[in-house]
Each structure stands twice: as C-alpha cells, then as structure tokens.
Design a protein around this motif. Structure first.
Motif, PDB file in Angstrom:
ATOM      1  N   ILE A 178       2.961  17.521  23.581  1.00  0.00           N
ATOM      2  CA  ILE A 178       3.731  18.348  24.513  1.00  0.00           C
ATOM      3  C   ILE A 178       3.552  17.755  25.908  1.00  0.00           C
ATOM      4  O   ILE A 178       2.417  17.535  26.354  1.00  0.00           O
ATOM      5  CB  ILE A 178       3.271  19.815  24.497  1.00  0.00           C
ATOM      6  N   LYS A 179       4.666  17.505  26.604  1.00  0.00           N
ATOM      7  CA  LYS A 179       4.616  16.879  27.922  1.00  0.00           C
ATOM      8  C   LYS A 179       5.494  17.656  28.901  1.00  0.00           C
ATOM      9  O   LYS A 179       6.571  18.145  28.541  1.00  0.00           O
ATOM     10  CB  LYS A 179       5.103  15.424  27.830  1.00  0.00           C
ATOM     11  N   SER A 197       3.174  14.330  35.821  1.00  0.00           N
ATOM     12  CA  SER A 197       3.417  14.711  34.431  1.00  0.00           C
ATOM     13  C   SER A 197       2.098  15.164  33.812  1.00  0.00           C
ATOM     14  O   SER A 197       1.044  14.554  34.018  1.00  0.00           O
ATOM     15  CB  SER A 197       4.011  13.554  33.622  1.00  0.00           C
ATOM     16  N   LEU A 198       2.162  16.247  33.062  1.00  0.00           N
ATOM     17  CA  LEU A 198       1.020  16.800  32.345  1.00  0.00           C
ATOM     18  C   LEU A 198       1.310  16.720  30.852  1.00  0.00           C
ATOM     19  O   LEU A 198       2.457  16.927  30.427  1.00  0.00           O
ATOM     20  CB  LEU A 198       0.782  18.255  32.749  1.00  0.00           C
ATOM     21  N   TYR A 199       0.290  16.445  30.046  1.00  0.00           N
ATOM     22  CA  TYR A 199       0.559  16.310  28.614  1.00  0.00           C
ATOM     23  C   TYR A 199      -0.694  16.592  27.795  1.00  0.00           C
ATOM     24  O   TYR A 199      -1.832  16.495  28.263  1.00  0.00           O
ATOM     25  CB  TYR A 199       1.083  14.915  28.293  1.00  0.00           C
ATOM     26  N   THR A 200      -0.448  16.928  26.536  1.00  0.00           N
ATOM     27  CA  THR A 200      -1.516  17.070  25.554  1.00  0.00           C
ATOM     28  C   THR A 200      -0.993  16.589  24.207  1.00  0.00           C
ATOM     29  O   THR A 200       0.185  16.811  23.878  1.00  0.00           O
ATOM     30  CB  THR A 200      -2.011  18.532  25.457  1.00  0.00           C
ATOM     31  N   TYR A 205       0.154  10.476  37.597  1.00  0.00           N
ATOM     32  CA  TYR A 205       0.722  10.673  38.941  1.00  0.00           C
ATOM     33  C   TYR A 205       1.270   9.339  39.439  1.00  0.00           C
ATOM     34  O   TYR A 205       0.557   8.335  39.451  1.00  0.00           O
ATOM     35  CB  TYR A 205      -0.331  11.198  39.917  1.00  0.00           C
ATOM     36  N   ARG A 206       2.531   9.362  39.814  1.00  0.00           N
ATOM     37  CA  ARG A 206       3.152   8.130  40.322  1.00  0.00           C
ATOM     38  C   ARG A 206       2.748   7.916  41.771  1.00  0.00           C
ATOM     39  O   ARG A 206       3.050   8.732  42.650  1.00  0.00           O
ATOM     40  CB  ARG A 206       4.672   8.202  40.208  1.00  0.00           C
ATOM     41  N   SER A 263       6.828   2.109  40.160  1.00  0.00           N
ATOM     42  CA  SER A 263       6.606   2.263  38.724  1.00  0.00           C
ATOM     43  C   SER A 263       5.136   2.285  38.342  1.00  0.00           C
ATOM     44  O   SER A 263       4.785   2.121  37.173  1.00  0.00           O
ATOM     45  CB  SER A 263       7.308   1.118  37.966  1.00  0.00           C
ATOM     46  N   ILE A 264       4.246   2.469  39.298  1.00  0.00           N
ATOM     47  CA  ILE A 264       2.815   2.450  39.035  1.00  0.00           C
ATOM     48  C   ILE A 264       2.274   3.887  39.023  1.00  0.00           C
ATOM     49  O   ILE A 264       2.511   4.655  39.956  1.00  0.00           O
ATOM     50  CB  ILE A 264       2.066   1.614  40.083  1.00  0.00           C
ATOM     51  N   TYR A 265       1.539   4.196  37.957  1.00  0.00           N
ATOM     52  CA  TYR A 265       0.980   5.528  37.785  1.00  0.00           C
ATOM     53  C   TYR A 265      -0.545   5.444  37.653  1.00  0.00           C
ATOM     54  O   TYR A 265      -1.074   4.484  37.088  1.00  0.00           O
ATOM     55  CB  TYR A 265       1.535   6.201  36.521  1.00  0.00           C
TER      56      TYR A 265
END
Length: 260
Positions: free
Chosen positions: A187-188, A195-198, A219-220, A224-226
């Motif tokens: 889930i994102k 963006s948060l996800y599990t 976190y961007r 294009s780097i996170y």
C-alpha cells in the motif's frame, strides 16, 4: 556472483529505459541496513541463542534494488532487491551447544553469511486524488496505490562455528537455502514530494516459514533523487538436517533512490 548479476541487469535496463522513457519508469536504489539479530538453533540436544550464547546483536548489511514499471495495463511491474549481511563474533558459551555434527562447550568463533533476493512481480491499482476546497483553501488529497502480486524469495543462510580452544577440532556449519514464491501486498500513498508505503510478504510451510514487511517513506530532495528511510523486518525458519533455524533481522534502512 549475485551482485554481479544485478549490476549487469542494472546497466542493461537503464539504457533501455532512457530510450523508452514514455513506456518505462525505472527506479534504482542503493543503501545500508542496520539490523538487530535474534534467533535460535534447536535440535535434539537443546537450543542455542544468537544473542545470549553467540553474542550477536547489531550488524550492517548492503542493499540494492531495481523497480521497473512498464506503462501498459496488461504488463505487471517488476521489483528486484538484494540484501547481503556478513558478520562474525567471538563468545564464551555458558553451556554446551550442538551445531550440525559438532559439540561445543568453550570459547567459540562464529560466522554468519546471510543474503536475500526478492523478485516481486506485481500489479498496481492506482486511485488518483482530487483537489478539495475547505474554507477557501485548495489542497490535493494525494494518490493511493494498492500493489498485489507474488514475491519469489531466495534466502541463503550460512552459519559456521569453530572451537577457539581446541584448534585441531573440525568446525561445524549449517547451510540453509530456500527459494519460495510467497504472496505480496503493498500500500503506497503519494502527496507531492512525499510518499509513504508499507509492504508485506508471508508464507508458512511444513518445514519453512518466511515473513518480511517494511514501513517507510521517500522524500524527493531534488529532481529525480529521493532519500528513503525504512523500518525492515525479515524472518525465516527452516529445517536443515537435525537443526531447526529461526533467524530474524530487523532495523532501519537508509538509502538513495534515483528515477530514470
């Protein structure tokens, strides 16, 4: 060998993705995992504990992944990750321990080599957000994604123990390996640069149990780097000859991600 394969795949897929940018989204990740270790080796002679008997607590592991998303409804996404941890420890046993075909009851030296390859084939279902207005202010609710698929998990675990007092004594070792397809669910949530996800994968068989999950955020920071921070849990249980191994690593993973 595994890392060479992933690097070859990395340099093959990147040029393809750059030439077909409207068709392919590629995300590459590299980072470090700082886990704590828990677990036991159990057989008919008793049980030995990785923390209490062998003095294992914290370790470091390298991490690498590729996430390939093809912008076609009928083609699933592909995620490949590789984690490798090598660590060793000296300890004095408070009681005798049996490992494989050897008995140990004094000062010992142990070594663990643990690697995991996750090859996940999944389909993502995206629900786009909407712009809401509350008290005259506009805000975006964010996008929600559900991922369903299968994770082909390949686990290799090697444990070696040597007697530090009797140097003529042969060392003992356990080689445990599993290649098992297991269900995968993710889930994102996406909101602007965050963006948060599990994700979770789990399966229980008669002679093997596998479970992994992670909770993290990306976190961007620029283009294009996170930057990514994740809490990761990995556990496997397996029977190898007369030994039953239960081994867990859990902790925080920090990484850089780049979207091509």
């Amino acid at each position: 060998m595994v890392m060479r394969f992933l690097l070859i795949l990395f340099f093959i897929v990147i040029p393809f993705s750059l030439n077909a940018k409207s068709l392919v989204n590629l995300k590459a990740e590299i980072g470090i995992f700082l886990p704590e270790m828990k677990g036991t080796i159990t057989n008919t002679q008793g049980s030995s504990d990785f923390k209490d008997d062998y003095q294992y607590e914290k370790a470091k592991a390298s991490f690498f992944s590729l996430d390939l998303d093809i912008n076609r409804d009928y083609i699933p996404s592909l995620y490949i990750s590789y984690l490798n941890m090598k660590t060793n420890q000296d300890s004095s046993l408070s009681s005798s321990a049996r490992v494989a075909d050897g008995d140990f009851n004094a000062s010992v030296s142990t070594y663990i080599d643990y690697s995991i390859i996750n090859t996940t084939i999944y389909k993502d279902f995206m629900r786009k957000g909407a712009i809401k207005t509350i008290f005259g202010s506009h805000f975006y609710t964010g996008d929600l994604e559900l991922d369903i698929g299968v994770n082909i998990k390949a686990v290799k675990w090697n444990f070696e123990i040597k007697d530090k007092v009797d140097l003529t004594k042969t060392s003992s070792w356990i080689d445990a390996g599993l290649i098992v397809p297991i269900p995968y669910l993710g889930i994102k949530y996406y909101l602007y640069d965050l963006s948060l996800y599990t994700t979770i994968s789990a399966l229980s068989l008669s002679e093997a149990k596998l479970m992994s999950y992670e909770v993290g955020l990306d976190y961007r920071v620029v283009n294009s780097i996170y930057l990514s921070g994740v809490y990761l849990y990995e556990r496997f249980e397996a029977v190898e000859e007369d030994d039953t191994i239960g081994f867990t690593i859990e902790g925080y993973k920090f990484s850089f991600k780049y979207i091509f």
